[in-house]
Design a protein around this motif. Structure first.
Motif, PDB file in Angstrom:
ATOM      1  N   THR A  43       0.845  -1.197   0.000  1.00 50.97           N
ATOM      2  CA  THR A  43       0.000   0.000   0.000  1.00 50.97           C
ATOM      3  C   THR A  43       0.880   1.247   0.000  1.00 50.97           C
ATOM      4  O   THR A  43       0.691   2.160  -0.801  1.00 50.97           O
ATOM      5  N   SER A  44       1.875   1.271   0.876  1.00 47.87           N
ATOM      6  CA  SER A  44       2.783   2.409   0.975  1.00 47.87           C
ATOM      7  C   SER A  44       3.532   2.640  -0.337  1.00 47.87           C
ATOM      8  O   SER A  44       3.652   3.770  -0.821  1.00 47.87           O
ATOM      9  N   GLU A  45       4.020   1.548  -0.938  1.00 51.58           N
ATOM     10  CA  GLU A  45       4.749   1.657  -2.205  1.00 51.58           C
ATOM     11  C   GLU A  45       3.839   2.230  -3.291  1.00 51.58           C
ATOM     12  O   GLU A  45       4.215   3.151  -4.014  1.00 51.58           O
ATOM     13  N   GLY A  46       2.637   1.690  -3.396  1.00 56.50           N
ATOM     14  CA  GLY A  46       1.685   2.176  -4.400  1.00 56.50           C
ATOM     15  C   GLY A  46       1.341   3.646  -4.197  1.00 56.50           C
ATOM     16  O   GLY A  46       1.223   4.418  -5.151  1.00 56.50           O
ATOM     17  N   GLN A  47       1.192   4.047  -2.927  1.00 54.08           N
ATOM     18  CA  GLN A  47       0.883   5.451  -2.623  1.00 54.08           C
ATOM     19  C   GLN A  47       2.019   6.370  -3.053  1.00 54.08           C
ATOM     20  O   GLN A  47       1.782   7.470  -3.551  1.00 54.08           O
ATOM     21  N   GLN A  48       3.253   5.924  -2.871  1.00 55.51           N
ATOM     22  CA  GLN A  48       4.399   6.744  -3.299  1.00 55.51           C
ATOM     23  C   GLN A  48       4.400   6.916  -4.819  1.00 55.51           C
ATOM     24  O   GLN A  48       4.606   8.025  -5.318  1.00 55.51           O
ATOM     25  N   ARG A 113       6.525 -19.291  -1.298  1.00 56.13           N
ATOM     26  CA  ARG A 113       6.925 -18.691  -2.568  1.00 56.13           C
ATOM     27  C   ARG A 113       6.160 -17.394  -2.718  1.00 56.13           C
ATOM     28  O   ARG A 113       4.961 -17.343  -2.481  1.00 56.13           O
ATOM     29  N   GLY A 114       6.864 -16.370  -3.118  1.00 54.42           N
ATOM     30  CA  GLY A 114       6.177 -15.104  -3.326  1.00 54.42           C
ATOM     31  C   GLY A 114       6.999 -14.170  -4.186  1.00 54.42           C
ATOM     32  O   GLY A 114       8.123 -14.481  -4.576  1.00 54.42           O
ATOM     33  N   ILE A 115       6.420 -13.017  -4.463  1.00 47.28           N
ATOM     34  CA  ILE A 115       7.098 -12.007  -5.271  1.00 47.28           C
ATOM     35  C   ILE A 115       8.065 -11.228  -4.394  1.00 47.28           C
ATOM     36  O   ILE A 115       7.698 -10.753  -3.327  1.00 47.28           O
ATOM     37  N   GLU A 116       9.298 -11.137  -4.867  1.00 50.68           N
ATOM     38  CA  GLU A 116      10.272 -10.261  -4.226  1.00 50.68           C
ATOM     39  C   GLU A 116      10.011  -8.857  -4.779  1.00 50.68           C
ATOM     40  O   GLU A 116      10.003  -8.650  -5.995  1.00 50.68           O
ATOM     41  N   ARG A 117       9.772  -7.908  -3.885  1.00 52.03           N
ATOM     42  CA  ARG A 117       9.484  -6.537  -4.306  1.00 52.03           C
ATOM     43  C   ARG A 117      10.611  -6.050  -5.214  1.00 52.03           C
ATOM     44  O   ARG A 117      11.762  -5.987  -4.799  1.00 52.03           O
ATOM     45  N   SER A 118      10.270  -5.740  -6.462  1.00 52.08           N
ATOM     46  CA  SER A 118      11.270  -5.391  -7.470  1.00 52.08           C
ATOM     47  C   SER A 118      10.690  -4.360  -8.429  1.00 52.08           C
ATOM     48  O   SER A 118       9.480  -4.364  -8.688  1.00 52.08           O
ATOM     49  N   THR A 119      11.557  -3.505  -8.964  1.00 45.04           N
ATOM     50  CA  THR A 119      11.128  -2.486  -9.914  1.00 45.04           C
ATOM     51  C   THR A 119      12.075  -2.488 -11.105  1.00 45.04           C
ATOM     52  O   THR A 119      13.286  -2.671 -10.941  1.00 45.04           O
ATOM     53  N   PHE A 120      11.497  -2.278 -12.287  1.00 50.37           N
ATOM     54  CA  PHE A 120      12.259  -2.280 -13.533  1.00 50.37           C
ATOM     55  C   PHE A 120      11.898  -1.049 -14.353  1.00 50.37           C
ATOM     56  O   PHE A 120      10.725  -0.683 -14.424  1.00 50.37           O
ATOM     57  N   VAL A 121      12.907  -0.435 -14.973  1.00 51.09           N
ATOM     58  CA  VAL A 121      12.664   0.686 -15.877  1.00 51.09           C
ATOM     59  C   VAL A 121      13.061   0.244 -17.281  1.00 51.09           C
ATOM     60  O   VAL A 121      14.197  -0.199 -17.508  1.00 51.09           O
ATOM     61  N   HIS A 140      11.709   4.778  -2.250  1.00 48.61           N
ATOM     62  CA  HIS A 140      11.991   4.030  -3.479  1.00 48.61           C
ATOM     63  C   HIS A 140      11.408   4.690  -4.727  1.00 48.61           C
ATOM     64  O   HIS A 140      12.105   4.836  -5.735  1.00 48.61           O
ATOM     65  N   ALA A 141      10.142   5.091  -4.685  1.00 44.23           N
ATOM     66  CA  ALA A 141       9.510   5.678  -5.871  1.00 44.23           C
ATOM     67  C   ALA A 141      10.259   6.936  -6.311  1.00 44.23           C
ATOM     68  O   ALA A 141      10.432   7.183  -7.507  1.00 44.23           O
ATOM     69  N   GLN A 142      10.748   7.720  -5.352  1.00 40.90           N
ATOM     70  CA  GLN A 142      11.531   8.924  -5.682  1.00 40.90           C
ATOM     71  C   GLN A 142      12.840   8.535  -6.370  1.00 40.90           C
ATOM     72  O   GLN A 142      13.253   9.172  -7.340  1.00 40.90           O
ATOM     73  N   GLU A 143      13.475   7.472  -5.897  1.00 39.33           N
ATOM     74  CA  GLU A 143      14.717   6.986  -6.509  1.00 39.33           C
ATOM     75  C   GLU A 143      14.459   6.562  -7.958  1.00 39.33           C
ATOM     76  O   GLU A 143      15.247   6.862  -8.860  1.00 39.33           O
ATOM     77  N   VAL A 144      13.337   5.889  -8.183  1.00 33.60           N
ATOM     78  CA  VAL A 144      12.968   5.463  -9.537  1.00 33.60           C
ATOM     79  C   VAL A 144      12.731   6.699 -10.421  1.00 33.60           C
ATOM     80  O   VAL A 144      13.224   6.775 -11.554  1.00 33.60           O
ATOM     81  N   LEU A 145      11.994   7.676  -9.890  1.00 33.20           N
ATOM     82  CA  LEU A 145      11.719   8.913 -10.631  1.00 33.20           C
ATOM     83  C   LEU A 145      13.034   9.610 -10.997  1.00 33.20           C
ATOM     84  O   LEU A 145      13.207  10.054 -12.140  1.00 33.20           O
TER      85      LEU A 145
END
Length: 157
Positions: A43-48, A113-121, A140-145
């Motif tokens: 939720t926090s990640e999505g909000q960012q 088994r689950g998804i490891e929180r990961s981001t790709f550009v 994290h979202a700011q770092e991606v931006l």
């Protein structure tokens, strides 16, 4: 996979849409994989990403979130959180497999088994330019931006 063209894929998306990677060519794309709808970190990640979305858009960049949750779950999560971007359902883990984000994790002493929180550009040509694995949510979202800004600057001149 870094600095290689990402193979095309298609997934069901919120809003009754079908997301196709090849249809995103011509603009940068952020794909963030997250474990589960309506959990605190996700939720926090999505909000960012939501809060920074106008800045991603100003760079011509699209953002999508992917988890194994159902579209029904995604629709409620998106609506409740006011996400302006689509969430994609990867129930059969095809795209999770493509990006190698399924991991065995310890939860309360059990192996799951689950998804490891990961981001790709992915850049405008469909090439994977940056990946973050085992993401910690704060900032994290700011770092991606910030990375997308450098990508856009690189392609202007």
């Amino acid at each position: 996979m870094l600095n290689r063209t990402v193979p095309d894929f298609e997934l069901p998306a919120t809003g009754g849409k079908t997301f196709r990677l090849s249809a995103q060519r011509g603009k940068p794309l952020v794909i963030y994989f997250y474990p589960k709808d309506n959990t605190p970190g996700c939720t926090s990640e999505g909000q960012q990403f939501r809060d920074l979305y106008p800045q991603f858009q100003s760079l011509g960049c699209e953002v999508v979130g992917i988890s194994r949750d159902s579209l029904k779950s995604h629709e409620a999560f998106k609506r409740n959180m006011g996400f302006p971007f689509d969430l994609l359902s990867d129930a059969d883990e095809t795209v999770c497999g493509l990006f190698g984000v399924i991991k065995t994790k310890n939860m309360y002493g059990k192996q799951v088994r689950g998804i490891e929180r990961s981001t790709f550009v992915i850049d405008a040509q469909g090439v994977l330019r940056k990946e973050w694995r085992g993401v910690k949510v704060p900032g994290h979202a700011q770092e991606v931006l910030d990375f997308v800004k450098t990508l856009c600057l690189d392609h202007r001149g």
